[in-house]
Enzyme design. Structure first.
Site, mmCIF file in Angstrom:
data_model
loop_
_atom_site.group_PDB
_atom_site.id
_atom_site.type_symbol
_atom_site.label_atom_id
_atom_site.label_comp_id
_atom_site.label_asym_id
_atom_site.label_seq_id
_atom_site.Cartn_x
_atom_site.Cartn_y
_atom_site.Cartn_z
ATOM 1 N N LEU A 101 -64.628 39.765 39.019
ATOM 2 C CA LEU A 101 -64.746 39.636 40.286
ATOM 3 C C LEU A 101 -66.939 39.928 40.168
ATOM 4 O O LEU A 101 -66.889 40.837 38.554
ATOM 5 C CB LEU A 101 -64.958 40.550 41.359
ATOM 6 C CG LEU A 101 -64.176 40.368 42.483
ATOM 7 C CD1 LEU A 101 -64.375 41.883 43.869
ATOM 8 C CD2 LEU A 101 -63.856 39.238 42.958
ATOM 9 N N ASP A 102 -67.537 39.124 40.202
ATOM 10 C CA ASP A 102 -69.333 38.854 39.190
ATOM 11 C C ASP A 102 -69.537 40.548 40.216
ATOM 12 O O ASP A 102 -68.987 40.972 41.109
ATOM 13 C CB ASP A 102 -69.845 38.584 40.128
ATOM 14 C CG ASP A 102 -69.898 37.106 40.515
ATOM 15 O OD1 ASP A 102 -69.061 37.099 39.233
ATOM 16 O OD2 ASP A 102 -70.633 36.190 41.007
ATOM 17 N N ILE A 103 -70.964 41.416 39.458
ATOM 18 C CA ILE A 103 -71.263 42.055 39.553
ATOM 19 C C ILE A 103 -71.545 42.276 41.270
ATOM 20 O O ILE A 103 -71.361 44.125 41.260
ATOM 21 C CB ILE A 103 -72.852 42.709 38.266
ATOM 22 C CG1 ILE A 103 -72.649 44.299 38.571
ATOM 23 C CG2 ILE A 103 -72.957 41.669 38.685
ATOM 24 C CD1 ILE A 103 -73.466 44.771 37.313
#
Ligand code: URA
Length: 230
Positions: A101-103
């Site tokens: 997942l993105d940050i």
């Protein structure tokens, strides 16, 4: 393959340095041969004994994490906290992430040391479903929803996205299910529609749902029936 001293510290109550001491004493065999060097790489299915008693091989491990924002989905990062930094388990360096997942994205992340299992989740050919709660900057129009459902072209790509399922929750909120994992896919899908994702949360992967009792930043081992879903 795994270093023998690490294998022993993962499977017994010995620390790495105690394991090396035991090895130097000639008390460990691997597939019938005495081995004294801790650095020796052995396969995970090797038959290991300590003082003549078989040592159980390390079992594969499977966890779900409720990812908080601000943590990167990487096993190592020179400057930022990673999801693995949240794990307080032995042999942490052998774990990997089954679908990043993105940050700033929150929610369900699966972590394991079983490469075949994670391959069944992440391989593009498996079309594993991922379900996201999406909050948008602008209300979702009916035409936008039908373009998501039909599949749309992302900037810089030559193939349209696979059909997605859209469940409208309010003007700016929806539940989106996709069966691919392209780079920043959800954000790019809405960018292609002239909209913008302001919050993204993964609720499920395949039929495995994030445990609602997990606080952000906490994890738990998967149950046998959850492991068997993939
Ligand atoms: N799609 C995105 O754009 N970001 C994520 O973190 C996951 C899916």
């Amino acid at each position: 393959m795994l270093r023998l001293d690490r294998y022993l510290s993962n499977t017994t109550s010995l620390t790495r340095s105690q394991a090396r001491q035991v090895l130097r004493g000639g008390r460990v065999t691997v597939d019938g041969e005495t081995v004294k060097q801790g650095a020796t790489q052995i396969p995970l299915d090797a038959r290991v004994t300590l003082d003549g008693v078989p040592v159980a091989p390390p079992l594969p491990r499977y966890y779900m994490l409720n990812k908080p924002p601000g943590v990167v989905c990487a096993t190592r990062d020179p400057s930022q906290r990673t999801v693995l930094d949240l794990f307080d388990v032995a042999g942490r360096s052998r774990l990997h992430i089954a679908g990043r997942l993105d940050i700033d994205t929150t929610g369900l992340v699966l972590i394991t040391d079983d490469g075949q299992w994670s391959h069944r989740i992440t391989a593009p050919s498996k079309h594993c479903r991922k379900c996201y709660l999406v909050t948008l900057a602008e209300p979702l129009g009916a035409e936008q929803a039908s373009r998501l459902a039909a599949g749309l072209m992302l900037r810089g790509e030559s193939r349209p996205t696979r059909p997605a399922s859209v469940e409208r929750l309010s003007a700016n909120k929806l539940r989106l299910t996709i069966s691919e994992g392209r780079y920043h896919q959800v954000k790019r899908m809405f960018a292609a529609l002239g909209n913008r994702v302001v919050e993204l949360h993964r609720e499920s992967i395949g039929d495995l749902h994030l445990d609602q009792s997990l606080e952000p930043g906490t994890y738990r081992p998967l149950l046998p029936q959850e492991i068997a879903l993939f």
